[in-house]
Structures are given as C-alpha cells and as structure tokens.
Design an enzyme around this catalytic site. Structure first.
Site, PDB file in Angstrom:
ATOM      1  CG  ASP A 178     -26.729  26.193  44.521  1.00  0.00           C
ATOM      2  OD1 ASP A 178     -27.852  25.957  45.020  1.00  0.00           O
ATOM      3  OD2 ASP A 178     -26.174  27.304  44.594  1.00  0.00           O
ATOM      4  N   GLY A 183     -24.700  29.965  48.571  1.00  0.00           N
ATOM      5  CA  GLY A 183     -24.152  31.064  49.347  1.00  0.00           C
ATOM      6  C   GLY A 183     -25.152  31.750  50.255  1.00  0.00           C
ATOM      7  CE1 TYR A 184     -28.791  33.556  47.497  1.00  0.00           C
ATOM      8  CE2 TYR A 184     -31.048  33.126  48.108  1.00  0.00           C
ATOM      9  CZ  TYR A 184     -30.134  33.715  47.264  1.00  0.00           C
ATOM     10  OH  TYR A 184     -30.575  34.469  46.206  1.00  0.00           O
ATOM     11  CB  SER A 214     -27.093  37.146  39.771  1.00  0.00           C
ATOM     12  OG  SER A 214     -27.941  36.182  40.364  1.00  0.00           O
ATOM     13  CG  ASP A 254      -8.273  30.425  38.276  1.00  0.00           C
ATOM     14  OD1 ASP A 254      -8.071  31.065  37.225  1.00  0.00           O
ATOM     15  OD2 ASP A 254      -9.045  30.843  39.173  1.00  0.00           O
ATOM     16  CG  HIS A 301     -27.902  30.524  42.097  1.00  0.00           C
ATOM     17  ND1 HIS A 301     -27.758  31.128  40.873  1.00  0.00           N
ATOM     18  CD2 HIS A 301     -26.810  30.876  42.819  1.00  0.00           C
ATOM     19  CE1 HIS A 301     -26.620  31.819  40.851  1.00  0.00           C
ATOM     20  NE2 HIS A 301     -26.033  31.680  42.030  1.00  0.00           N
ATOM     21  CB  VAL A 336     -15.613  29.914  46.558  1.00  0.00           C
ATOM     22  CG1 VAL A 336     -16.191  28.549  46.930  1.00  0.00           C
ATOM     23  CG2 VAL A 336     -16.616  31.010  46.876  1.00  0.00           C
ATOM     24  NE  ARG A 383     -23.440  33.307  38.143  1.00  0.00           N
ATOM     25  CZ  ARG A 383     -23.451  34.618  37.869  1.00  0.00           C
ATOM     26  NH1 ARG A 383     -22.467  35.384  38.280  1.00  0.00           N
ATOM     27  NH2 ARG A 383     -24.461  35.153  37.207  1.00  0.00           N
ATOM     28  CD  GLU A 442     -29.385  29.898  38.311  1.00  0.00           C
ATOM     29  OE1 GLU A 442     -29.241  30.963  38.940  1.00  0.00           O
ATOM     30  OE2 GLU A 442     -28.590  28.943  38.419  1.00  0.00           O
ATOM     31  CB  ALA A 456     -21.679  25.445  44.540  1.00  0.00           C
TER      32      ALA A 456
END
Length: 371
Positions: free
Chosen positions: A229, A254-255, A47, A147, A251, A128, A207, A234, A205
């Site tokens: 996160d 997802g790592y 990103s 959503d 961020h 997610v 954006r 950012e 967690a």
C-alpha cells in the site's frame, strides 16, 4: 474564539472542526504555499505537505496538525523553536489498517493459515501493530513482534529482526524515522530482503521507505508475494514494481470514513484545548446478512465488506505503464472512503459458537440472530 483554518482538501471536515473555524479554506495538499497562509491561525495537512520554515516563515500560523499517524513531513524542531503547537493523529486509522491487512490476507488466500494457528511476523508495536497482534490472536493465530523502541509482551517478542523475517507472513507497521540506534528508513535493505524466501508474504501498509527501492527489486526477483500500500519512491511507482507486486494499492490502507473522522476530531481536541467543542456521535453501519455456517465465512465477511482487489485494479489502470505522482494523488484524493467493520451490526440465522463470537468481538461486529 474562532480560528482561521487552512486544510488539505482531503481531510474530513467534521462538526467539531466547523464549530471552531471562523473560516475554513480547503486546498490541494500538494500545492499549499506560503501565500495561502497569510491569514491562517491553524494549518491541517496530510503527509503530502512538507511543513517547515520555507512554508511557515512570516505566517501567523500558531498551530499545525497532520491527520496522519506519522509526522516525518513536519519539521518539528523548527515548530518547537517557533513555539508553534503541533499534533499528529496516532491510532486514528489503526482499525482501518488492521482491517485492510486482514482483507489483503483473505484476498491472497492466506487468512486461513492464520485461523488455523499460523504465524504472522509484525514489525512495529505501535497502535496498528499492537492491535493487529491482538486481533490475530483472537482469530486463532500466532503473532511474533519486533520493535526495539517499545516493551513487547514476552509471548510475542521476536529474538531478532532476522527471526521475525522468517515468518511465513510479515506485515510492516513501523514508523518512519532516522533516529539512532535503530533508524527505520531503508530498514529492509538488500541484505535482509535476501532472507525472505519465494512465496513468503510481505505486506507494507506503513511507510514506503521502510523498504528501499533496491530491496524491493530483490524481493520481486526472489518470488516473494508482495502486497504494497506504500512504496519506496511514492508517489512514483515504476513499471517493474507494479508488475512485480501481487496486490498494489495507493496508500489508502487507513482510508476509512471513521478513521478520517477520528483524525480530525483528535486534532481539534489536541490543538484547541479548552474550546467548548462537542464531539459528534456517528451512526453505526446497520444490516447485512452474515452466513457463519460456511468454512470460509470470515474471508467472505471481510471481502464483501472491502475487497482490496478493486483498489489494485484502479491503481494498475492508471499505469502508463508506471504510476506518476499526479495519478497516485488523484486516486487518493478521489477515494470513496470505506466504512469500518468495527461497530457494524450483522444478522445471522445461526447461533454462533464461542470461537466465532471471539472473532466477531475482536472485529467489533455485533450479531442479531434471526431475520
């Protein structure tokens, strides 16, 4: 046929990628420039790299992949007009992000409210958000989802965004876009931020710009318990933001090693169809004892596997007193990828009951009874 690949150095290099690459050039994602692409067929980014006409004009790049779920950093209109194939990696990090959220709740001493039947509001029902709702229900909790872009099962559907934000815990998992009639950039503005009460928990967690910088300050001033996160500006984090957030990470939700591997392998499959590529079968995390007799066994399982307080400490240590882009990106690119609980195997002395089995199945943890 092999390809000349230029990739962000933080992207995981898998056997599948090596099979199709005649050459592989790894560069810092923040500094990839047009001259780096003069011989590239394929560009793989994260990103932090803006992929647009300014970067690609005149280059031989015919395929672009981003090892992220979101793709707002790609100028997809330009790529489509130039007939440049592109792909993202939606869902590759879903397990990692869900495990991150659960560990955050354990660290904030809030997971016990979920396992006792408590409610969590989930904004976004993509890979997610839908997985988080599924796991929450398996843990004994209740999920409420909003959503407007997708169909949501009636038992989960919130009547409105305002109703969702009334939940004692709110977790953001929407994609970032400006598409009408429900753009998500700045979705949590000052008006909505004021609806959250002191001691409510808000986790982002997804954006950072889902929450505006002004709204974040309203949340801080209102005593909302924040676990971030991702951040509004950012990779900049102000001193006030860092001090006002209870749990702060750079961020990395997802790592996981598995998420990184999945993302690369999915990009290879999507961008290079028809190539005879073998997808590697990776090892399972074996061993480790699990005591399921105690009341807080789930919290211990999660925090022994991954404790977000360690990433919080590393981020705060980099503050001078705020966090600058260089340090934020350094923490991400040097991150020691954690393993996922999903697919791991544990040993326990006690025979689990049905409720424990259901939780472990939802987390993808297998058990072996005895030493």
């Amino acid at each position: 046929m092999g390809f000349h690949v230029v990739a962000d150095e933080a992207i995981h290099i898998t056997p599948a990628l090596r099979e199709v690459a005649d050459s592989l050039t790894l560069l810092p994602g923040t500094s990839i420039c047009p001259s780096d692409l003069s011989y590239a067929d394929v560009l793989l980014v994260r990103s932090v790299t803006r992929v647009n006409q300014a970067l690609l004009d005149g280059s031989p790049v015919s395929r672009v992949g981003t090892a992220t779920a979101g793709f707002d950093h790609l100028d997809t209109d330009y790529l489509d007009k130039q007939k440049i194939a592109w792909s993202s990696a939606p869902g590759a990090n879903a397990r990692a992000v869900v495990e991150y959220v659960l560990s955050v709740l354990a660290q904030m001493d809030a997971l016990k409210t979920i396992t006792a039947g408590g409610l969590i509001g989930i904004l976004g029902y993509g890979h997610v958000g839908s997985l988080l709702a599924e796991v929450v229900e398996a843990l004994g909790g209740k999920a409420l989802v909003w959503d407007p872009w997708v169909s949501i099962p009636e038992r989960l559907r919130a009547a409105s965004l305002e109703d969702l934000l009334a939940a004692p815990i709110v977790s953001l998992h929407a994609s970032l876009h400006r598409q009408d009639p429900w753009p998500s950039v700045g979705l949590i503005d000052c008006r909505l931020a004021r609806r959250l009460a002191s001691q409510q928990i808000l986790i982002n967690a997804a954006r950072g710009p889902l929450v505006s910088a002004e709204a974040l300050q309203v949340l801080i001033d209102g005593g909302v318990r924040l676990a971030l996160d991702t951040w509004p500006e950012e990779p900049l984090i102000s001193e006030q933001q860092l001090e006002g957030v209870e749990l702060a990470t750079p961020h990395i939700a997802g790592y996981s090693l598995e998420a990184k591997r999945r993302a690369t392998d999915r990009l290879v499959a999507a961008l290079l169809p028809g190539e005879d590529v073998s997808i590697h079968v990776y090892d399972v995390v074996e061993g480790g004892e699990l005591d399921i007799a105690g009341e807080r066994w789930l919290e211990k399982l999660l925090l022994n596997h991954y404790n977000p307080a360690n990433d919080d400490a590393a981020l705060r240590a980099s503050g001078m007193p705020g966090v600058c882009p260089r340090d934020f990106e350094r923490l991400r690119t040097s991150y020691a990828l954690r393993r996922e609980l999903w697919g791991s195997a544990k040993v326990t002395e006690d025979e689990p009951d049905i409720a424990v089995r259901k939780i472990l199945d939802a987390l993808g943890v297998s058990l072996r009874i005895g030493r």
